[in-house]
Design an enzyme around this catalytic site. Structure first.
Site, short mmCIF file in Angstrom:
data_model
loop_
_atom_site.label_atom_id
_atom_site.label_comp_id
_atom_site.label_asym_id
_atom_site.label_seq_id
_atom_site.Cartn_x
_atom_site.Cartn_y
_atom_site.Cartn_z
N LYS A 226 0.82 -1.21 0.00
CA LYS A 226 0.00 0.00 0.00
C LYS A 226 0.85 1.26 0.00
CE LYS A 226 -3.37 -2.13 3.03
NZ LYS A 226 -4.38 -1.93 4.04
N GLY B 23 -11.56 -3.24 8.64
CA GLY B 23 -11.18 -3.41 10.04
C GLY B 23 -12.35 -3.43 11.01
N ARG C 164 -23.51 -2.28 -4.05
CA ARG C 164 -24.85 -2.12 -4.65
C ARG C 164 -24.94 -0.80 -5.41
NH1 ARG C 164 -28.94 -5.52 -4.07
NH2 ARG C 164 -29.02 -6.98 -2.34
N GLY D 176 -14.35 -5.43 5.99
CA GLY D 176 -15.26 -6.07 6.93
C GLY D 176 -15.62 -7.51 6.58
N GLY E 97 -8.55 -8.85 5.19
CA GLY E 97 -7.41 -8.60 6.08
C GLY E 97 -7.72 -9.08 7.46
N SER E 98 -8.28 -8.16 8.26
CA SER E 98 -8.57 -8.45 9.66
C SER E 98 -9.46 -9.67 9.83
CB SER E 98 -9.26 -7.23 10.29
OG SER E 98 -8.78 -6.04 9.72
O1 LIG Z 1 -7.44 -2.00 3.28
C1 LIG Z 1 -7.56 -2.92 2.53
C2 LIG Z 1 -7.20 -2.80 1.15
O2 LIG Z 1 -6.51 -1.62 0.97
C3 LIG Z 1 -8.01 -4.23 3.05
O3 LIG Z 1 -7.31 -5.26 2.41
C4 LIG Z 1 -9.38 -4.62 2.88
O4 LIG Z 1 -10.26 -3.61 2.72
C5 LIG Z 1 -9.67 -5.61 3.99
O5 LIG Z 1 -10.23 -5.05 5.11
P1 LIG Z 1 -10.54 -5.92 6.42
O6 LIG Z 1 -9.38 -5.73 7.33
O7 LIG Z 1 -11.81 -5.32 6.96
O8 LIG Z 1 -10.71 -7.34 5.98
#
Ligand SMILES: O=C(CO)[C@H](O)[C@H](O)COP(=O)(O)O
Length: 323
Positions: free
Chosen positions: A111, A183, A195, A244, A265-266
């Protein structure tokens, strides 16, 4: 200073570049086609955000199509900001990218802050496969996104509407990430924005040619890209969803709503059992129309990440002020 897709560095001084590149529009188109062709190899996949080589290996073994190197998962950034500790979140240490690259064979994303073209130059120079110009990091330029045509490396950018997606593509994004609130463990905003994008495309598809000019003006997007979207009935680049996504059902929801793949991610690495959950969520991205299969994938995964409901808390939003 910024590097172009031929590797030439353009030095900016005052209002304009003082050394111009010689790229032609045909070359620009060919470079863009190459980037979007690479992006298409990720279609239907899960891109997993990881903070160390061990997590990267978990993602690869689970079947992720790529990993994104990051120092802080979005939920940790959110906790820090929510706890009033603030902080500036930047590109990760290039050493982390190198360690993760050494650990896996799948493509590695990293990033850069919105508008921070030097972070992107550095990431390109160390050989990342994709740069995410990411709203989860602290914004570096409130008025301008990176001119992504100046790079050989492809970029993905976030969007919350069709106009925003097409503006990023005009700047050279080779992939779009329809975003919610990363997150939180809560998909509500990602669903809303996906949507919105898909709905606007459906409305556009039903317009007659004369109405497209006004629509392009209304959504502040270049006419040619709006016309192209109408012609093909979808965004001209891959559209992933992220923010999310925490369960196999969340993955399938995004896919059924029409995206081409997901970022997680999270949702994996803040859960009780990242190994099992990662594998189940990757499988859900291909079995998304099979409720029985999704039920199997949802069995016994342990605890999902604890989530936040922003509406209850007046919580922090990762808004992109530049849109
Ligand atoms: O920031 C991101 C991409 O740039 C994250 O990979 C994505 O949005 C995942 O978010 P989360 O932590 O809610 O799963």
């Amino acid at each position: 200073m910024s590097s172009d897709h031929t590797g030439t560095v353009t030095v900016y001084k005052g209002a304009g570049p003082i050394t111009e590149t010689t790229s032609t529009s045909t070359k620009d188109l060919a470079a863009f086609a190459k980037k979007t062709a690479f992006a298409k190899t990720l279609c239907g996949g899960v891109i997993m955000e990881v903070t160390n080589p061990e997590q990267a290996r978990i993602a690869e073994v689970a079947g992720a199509c790529a990993v994104m190197a990051t120092e802080h998962l979005p939920s940790d950034i959110r906790s820090q900001r929510r706890g009033g500790r603030g902080g500036v979140f930047r590109m990760c240490d290039p050493q982390l990218v190198q360690q993760i690259r050494a650990a896996v064979r799948i493509p590695v994303f990293a990033k850069a802050r919105i508008g921070h073209f030097v972070e992107a130059q550095i990431l390109e120079s160390i050989g990342v496969n994709f740069v995410d110009e990411c709203e989860v990091l602290t914004v570096a330029d409130q008025d301008h996104h990176i001119n992504k045509h100046n790079f050989r490396v492809p970029f993905v950018c976030g969007c919350r509407s069709l106009g925003e997606a097409l503006r990023r593509i005009a700047e050279g994004a080779a992939m779009i990430r329809t975003t919610g609130e990363a997150g939180t463990g809560n998909v509500v905003d990602t669903v809303k924005h996906l949507r919105a994008v898909m709905g606007e495309i459906r409305v556009l598809s039903n317009m007659d040619e004369d109405e497209v000019f006004e629509f392009a003006k209304k959504i502040s997007a270049p006419y040619e890209l709006v016309r192209k979207t109408k012609e093909i009935g979808r965004l001209p680049v891959l559209n992933f969803a992220g923010g999310g996504i925490s369960t196999p059902a969340d993955v399938a929801l995004m896919m059924q709503l029409g995206c081409d793949g997901v970022f997680i991610g999270s949702g994996v690495f803040k859960s009780g059992d990242p190994v099992r959950r990662a594998r189940a969520m990757v499988r859900a991205a291909t079995r998304y129309t099979d409720p029985g299969g999704l039920a199997d994938l949802s069995y016994g995964l342990g605890e999902a990440m604890p989530g936040w409901n922003l509406e209850d808390e007046g919580g922090v939003r990762f808004a992109d002020p530049t849109e």
